[in-house]
Motif scaffolding. Structure first.
Motif, PDB file in Angstrom:
ATOM      1  N   LEU A  49      14.631  47.929  14.921  1.00 22.99           N
ATOM      2  CA  LEU A  49      13.977  49.065  15.575  1.00 22.99           C
ATOM      3  C   LEU A  49      14.080  48.973  17.095  1.00 22.99           C
ATOM      4  O   LEU A  49      14.264  49.981  17.783  1.00 22.99           O
ATOM      5  N   GLU A  95      17.243  50.329  18.350  1.00 25.20           N
ATOM      6  CA  GLU A  95      17.347  51.783  18.291  1.00 25.20           C
ATOM      7  C   GLU A  95      16.488  52.465  19.356  1.00 25.20           C
ATOM      8  O   GLU A  95      16.869  53.505  19.905  1.00 25.20           O
ATOM      9  N   TYR A  96      15.319  51.896  19.634  1.00 31.57           N
ATOM     10  CA  TYR A  96      14.362  52.512  20.557  1.00 31.57           C
ATOM     11  C   TYR A  96      13.914  51.490  21.594  1.00 31.57           C
ATOM     12  O   TYR A  96      13.481  50.393  21.249  1.00 31.57           O
ATOM     13  N   MET A 129       9.780  55.577  20.040  1.00 30.98           N
ATOM     14  CA  MET A 129       9.582  55.446  18.598  1.00 30.98           C
ATOM     15  C   MET A 129       8.618  56.501  18.080  1.00 30.98           C
ATOM     16  O   MET A 129       8.793  57.049  16.986  1.00 30.98           O
ATOM     17  N   PHE A 180      13.758  57.417  11.009  1.00 30.79           N
ATOM     18  CA  PHE A 180      13.548  56.027  10.576  1.00 30.79           C
ATOM     19  C   PHE A 180      14.279  55.743   9.268  1.00 30.79           C
ATOM     20  O   PHE A 180      14.843  54.663   9.083  1.00 30.79           O
ATOM     21  N   TRP A 216       6.289  55.107  10.321  1.00 31.96           N
ATOM     22  CA  TRP A 216       5.939  56.402  10.889  1.00 31.96           C
ATOM     23  C   TRP A 216       4.428  56.611  10.890  1.00 31.96           C
ATOM     24  O   TRP A 216       3.847  57.082  11.873  1.00 31.96           O
ATOM     25  N   LEU A 255       2.688  54.511  13.588  1.00 32.70           N
ATOM     26  CA  LEU A 255       2.935  54.983  14.950  1.00 32.70           C
ATOM     27  C   LEU A 255       2.157  56.250  15.286  1.00 32.70           C
ATOM     28  O   LEU A 255       1.949  56.561  16.466  1.00 32.70           O
TER      29      LEU A 255
END
Length: 337
Positions: free
Chosen positions: A292, A295-296, A302, A310, A325, A328
């Protein structure tokens, strides 16, 4: 969980072990002793005189051999007595702050060989353990129990203080900018809690069979090591190393010193978190967290990602994507910390 190099050593001489029985007999007889565990074959280069035994380990043998002046050499697994009545000649470059000859030799050998060295004082009946650069003095059981009980009370306080500091971080993270001083305070409180926990772990191991009640009380406080590392990785400057708190020695650090170790030259920064701490709270594996992070770059990035985003990341999967998800986007609450 923090790795403490002394825990394995203490477990070998805890009450109930054969080696501890030998040491207790040596203390009662007031003969003193110098016992070397492991370090072979290099340790043989530091030996002069004595005699080779190579016999099975028995606590009575060690007790009798300690009546002679020289060192006793055991194998790494404490299965055999290798040598006895040995004169040890440490390397000249090895230094020691000890005053007694036996303890000076013990410290110097431990610093230059991969061996555990136990020095039993003849006059004061004190047992000192040397391992690498570490030095630890054994205490009687009543003293350890008193110290352990006091340390548990301190752990309770600093565990609460750490979680309070983490809640403040979470509140600031909702605004996407966290004051550096709040990060430092969370790390400082967590460091103290981790240090106290490490101290209690040593007490539990040193108590041996008498340490189970302290161990049960320690289990009431979850280990915050992974959370502490997550905070550090969240807010450290780029390319700064992540320290191991067990060897950090940060008890006397000022706020400025904490800031410098994180990679900042002043205290008035406001920093956007990367997301490590939050992802740790949902107990994701470290390799998934790193995926992760590739990616972010930040927590806010995120949060802007969709559930489908995701799910499409290799190595995440649909079920784990839903968990990430939800974590977050839910409202911060005390239950998260």
């Amino acid at each position: 969980m923090m790795d403490d190099p002394l825990l394995e050593v203490l477990s070998r001489i805890a009450p109930g072990t054969a080696l501890r029985e030998a040491i207790d007999n040596i203390i009662r007889a007031r003969t003193g002793a110098l016992i070397i565990i492991g370090g072979e074959p290099e340790i043989d280069e530091d030996c002069e005189g004595g005699f080779r035994l190579d016999v099975p380990f028995h606590h009575e043998f060690v007790y009798e051999l300690a009546k002679m002046d020289g060192a006793i050499l055991l194998d790494q697994d404490i299965h055999r007595i290798r040598k006895a009545n040995v004169e040890l000649i440490p390397k000249k470059y090895a230094t020691s702050a000890e005053t007694g000859m036996r303890h000076r030799t013990a410290e110097r050998i431990a610093k230059t060989r991969n061996a555990t060295v136990i020095a039993v004082s003849e006059r004061r009946s004190i047992v000192t353990i040397y391992k690498g650069q570490s030095r630890y003095v054994l205490h009687d059981l009543s003293y350890i129990l008193t110290k352990a009980t006091s340390a548990l009370a301190s752990l309770s306080r600093y565990d609460r203080l750490f979680r309070s500091a983490v809640r403040r971080l979470a509140e600031s993270e909702a605004e996407e900018a966290v004051p550096l001083v709040d990060v430092i305070e969370a790390l400082r409180r967590g460091y103290i809690a981790l240090s106290i926990r490490q101290e209690i772990n040593r007490y539990v191991v040193e108590l041996g069979r008498d340490g189970h009640l302290i161990d049960l009380q320690l289990e009431e406080y979850p280990d915050i090591f992974r959370d502490w590392i997550g905070i550090w990785k969240d807010y450290q400057a780029e390319n700064m190393p992540v320290p191991n708190p067990v060897i950090l020695d940060a008890a006397s650090w000022s706020q400025e010193m904490w800031a410098n170790r994180l990679g900042y030259d002043q205290l008035d920064y406001r920093i956007e978190p990367r997301g490590y701490r939050l992802l740790h709270t949902i107990r994701l594996p470290d390799d998934v967290i790193e995926i992760l992070m590739q990616e972010y770059r930040t927590l806010s990035e995120m949060r802007q990602a969709s559930l489908d985003d995701f799910s499409q990341i290799s190595g995440i999967g649909s079920q784990r994507a839903r968990t990430i998800w939800a974590a977050l986007h839910e409202t911060y609450s005390d239950a998260n910390f």
